[in-house]
Design a protein around this motif. Structure first.
Motif, PDB file in Angstrom:
ATOM      1  N   ASN A 152      -4.838   4.891  -2.363  1.00 23.24           N
ATOM      2  CA  ASN A 152      -6.755   4.629  -1.600  1.00 23.24           C
ATOM      3  C   ASN A 152      -6.827   6.145  -2.198  1.00 23.24           C
ATOM      4  N   VAL A 177       0.295  -0.712  -0.115  1.00 26.36           N
ATOM      5  CA  VAL A 177       0.111  -0.239  -0.415  1.00 26.36           C
ATOM      6  C   VAL A 177       1.240   1.788  -0.332  1.00 26.36           C
ATOM      7  N   LYS A 191      -0.071   4.664  -0.553  1.00 25.50           N
ATOM      8  CA  LYS A 191      -0.324   5.743  -0.097  1.00 25.50           C
ATOM      9  C   LYS A 191       0.546   6.830   0.788  1.00 25.50           C
ATOM     10  N   VAL A 250     -12.356  -3.997   5.385  1.00 28.54           N
ATOM     11  CA  VAL A 250     -11.334  -3.090   6.554  1.00 28.54           C
ATOM     12  C   VAL A 250     -12.435  -3.222   8.090  1.00 28.54           C
ATOM     13  N   ILE A 294      -7.818   1.454  -3.606  1.00 24.75           N
ATOM     14  CA  ILE A 294      -8.117   0.723  -1.978  1.00 24.75           C
ATOM     15  C   ILE A 294      -9.156   1.372  -1.221  1.00 24.75           C
ATOM     16  N   ARG A 323      -3.039  -6.485   2.945  1.00 23.27           N
ATOM     17  CA  ARG A 323      -2.723  -5.158   2.105  1.00 23.27           C
ATOM     18  C   ARG A 323      -1.758  -4.743   2.913  1.00 23.27           C
ATOM     19  N   ILE A 324      -0.221  -4.053   2.235  1.00 19.19           N
ATOM     20  CA  ILE A 324       0.542  -3.568   3.784  1.00 19.19           C
ATOM     21  C   ILE A 324       0.872  -2.409   2.802  1.00 19.19           C
ATOM     22  N   GLY A 325       0.848  -1.632   4.088  1.00 17.23           N
ATOM     23  CA  GLY A 325       1.685  -0.443   3.752  1.00 17.23           C
ATOM     24  C   GLY A 325       3.107   0.008   5.011  1.00 17.23           C
ATOM     25  N   SER A 326       2.161   0.601   6.335  1.00 15.93           N
ATOM     26  CA  SER A 326       3.298   0.972   7.334  1.00 15.93           C
ATOM     27  C   SER A 326       4.536  -0.064   7.300  1.00 15.93           C
ATOM     28  N   ARG A 350       3.760   5.987   8.519  1.00 13.66           N
ATOM     29  CA  ARG A 350       3.211   7.753   7.115  1.00 13.66           C
ATOM     30  C   ARG A 350       3.616   9.194   7.247  1.00 13.66           C
ATOM     31  N   MET A 403      -4.407  -6.317   7.273  1.00 11.31           N
ATOM     32  CA  MET A 403      -3.021  -5.414   7.325  1.00 11.31           C
ATOM     33  C   MET A 403      -1.849  -5.319   8.174  1.00 11.31           C
ATOM     34  N   SER A 404      -0.903  -4.585   7.879  1.00  8.53           N
ATOM     35  CA  SER A 404       0.092  -4.343   9.007  1.00  8.53           C
ATOM     36  C   SER A 404      -0.048  -5.016  10.346  1.00  8.53           C
ATOM     37  N   MET A 459     -13.625  -7.573   0.002  1.00  9.01           N
ATOM     38  CA  MET A 459     -12.142  -6.670   0.864  1.00  9.01           C
ATOM     39  C   MET A 459     -13.358  -5.907   1.660  1.00  9.01           C
TER      40      MET A 459
HETATM   41  C1  LIG Z   1      -3.470   2.343   4.409  1.00 15.28           C
HETATM   42  C2  LIG Z   1      -4.727   1.432   3.577  1.00 15.28           C
HETATM   43  C3  LIG Z   1      -3.801   0.068   4.559  1.00 15.28           C
HETATM   44  C4  LIG Z   1      -2.919  -1.019   4.867  1.00 15.28           C
HETATM   45  O1  LIG Z   1      -2.625  -0.048   6.021  1.00 15.28           O
HETATM   46  P1  LIG Z   1      -1.108  -0.755   6.882  1.00 15.28           P
HETATM   47  O2  LIG Z   1      -2.073   0.065   8.355  1.00 15.28           O
HETATM   48  O3  LIG Z   1      -0.420   1.026   6.862  1.00 15.28           O
HETATM   49  O4  LIG Z   1      -0.286  -1.370   6.344  1.00 15.28           O
HETATM   50  C5  LIG Z   1      -4.316  -1.342   3.945  1.00 15.28           C
HETATM   51  N1  LIG Z   1      -6.094  -1.170   3.185  1.00 15.28           N
HETATM   52  C6  LIG Z   1      -7.134  -0.032   2.387  1.00 15.28           C
HETATM   53  C7  LIG Z   1      -7.819  -0.022   2.740  1.00 15.28           C
HETATM   54  C8  LIG Z   1      -5.945   1.051   3.582  1.00 15.28           C
HETATM   55  O5  LIG Z   1      -6.340   2.385   3.645  1.00 15.28           O
END
Ligand SMILES: *Cc1c(COP(=O)(O)O)cnc(C)c1O
Length: 241
Positions: free
Chosen positions: A67, A44, A46, A173, A89, A230-233, A239, A214-215, A171
């Protein structure tokens, strides 16, 4: 406040993080009687600058998620590997569908019939099929997008009639869980819904992709049946907004 790191140390961290995450994905996959290859890892991106995204891609990332439409459009020309898959996403306003329909490989955040309709219309005009996931508001949170779990099947019957839109899965969250048990229960309930819908065998609707985790919770999500995290941080670090 996350500390400011040099570009070099950020890049080292990204490499290290991807290795660790792949390792954990492999272990969680085995725990749920699947293989590492059965799980796809989305980075991810963003708020992440293209230099770091490009580096993650050299480390094996083949799928990125953004996103926001504008951010995605402004960063994509700076991504050097054009074969990388791009997923949207975040919440998508109907008036922005035409801006991204030609550049994304999947829209994971279809959260209303109206949006599905617009995607269908635009895709039809381009003579292209577009892959989507249906977003589920599993915790029925007022401030969160997504279909309510109890309205999903009926909505899918409606979407199945629309042209040029292919539903590939779900999907979600989920609400932030305080304990592992709680997280497990929520992911399990999404999985259950996913299987339920698959058994309904709705025309033009397939349940192949279960995008959850996620993370902070991807291992639990995989253990409960996720095949797309879906992994960002966890990859890029905290961020900085
Ligand atoms: C930001 C985001 C993620 C990733 O989040 P992290 O906690 O940074 O891994 C996953 N899914 C969606 C829809 C997001 O907006």
């Amino acid at each position: 406040m996350p500390e400011k790191l040099s570009i070099e140390s950020k890049i080292n961290n990204i490499e290290e993080n991807i290795k660790i995450i792949n390792d954990k994905i492999a272990k969680a996959a085995v725990k749920s009687e699947r293989k590492f290859e059965d799980i796809s890892l989305m980075a991810v991106t963003k708020t992440v600058e293209p230099i770091f995204i490009n580096h993650a891609i050299t480390q094996g990332i083949s799928l990125i998620g953004e996103n926001k439409v504008q951010e995605m459009l402004s960063k994509l020309p700076l991504i050097t590997d054009s074969t990388v898959k791009k997923h949207l996403i975040g919440h998508l306003q109907t008036n922005k569908v035409q801006k991204i329909i030609d550049v994304v490989d999947m829209i994971e955040s279809v959260d209303s019939i109206r949006l599905a309709n617009e995607i269908s219309k635009r895709a039809y005009k381009l003579s292209k099929n577009i892959n989507v996931l249906i977003e589920v508001n599993i915790g029925k949170e007022v401030n969160k997008a997504g279909f309510m779990p109890e309205e999903i099947k009926e909505s899918l019957y409606e979407i199945s009639e629309m042209k040029n839109i292919c539903v590939c899965g779900l999907m979600s969250v989920p609400p932030i869980a305080k304990e592992k048990k709680q997280a497990e229960a929520v992911f399990y309930s999404i999985r259950k819904l996913f299987i339920d819908i698959a058994e309904e065998k709705i025309d033009n609707i397939s349940m192949d992709v279960l995008s959850m985790g996620m993370s902070s919770d991807y291992e639990i999500a995989i253990e409960q049946g996720s095949n797309h995290v879906r992994i960002g941080s966890g990859i890029f670090g905290a961020r900085l907004y």
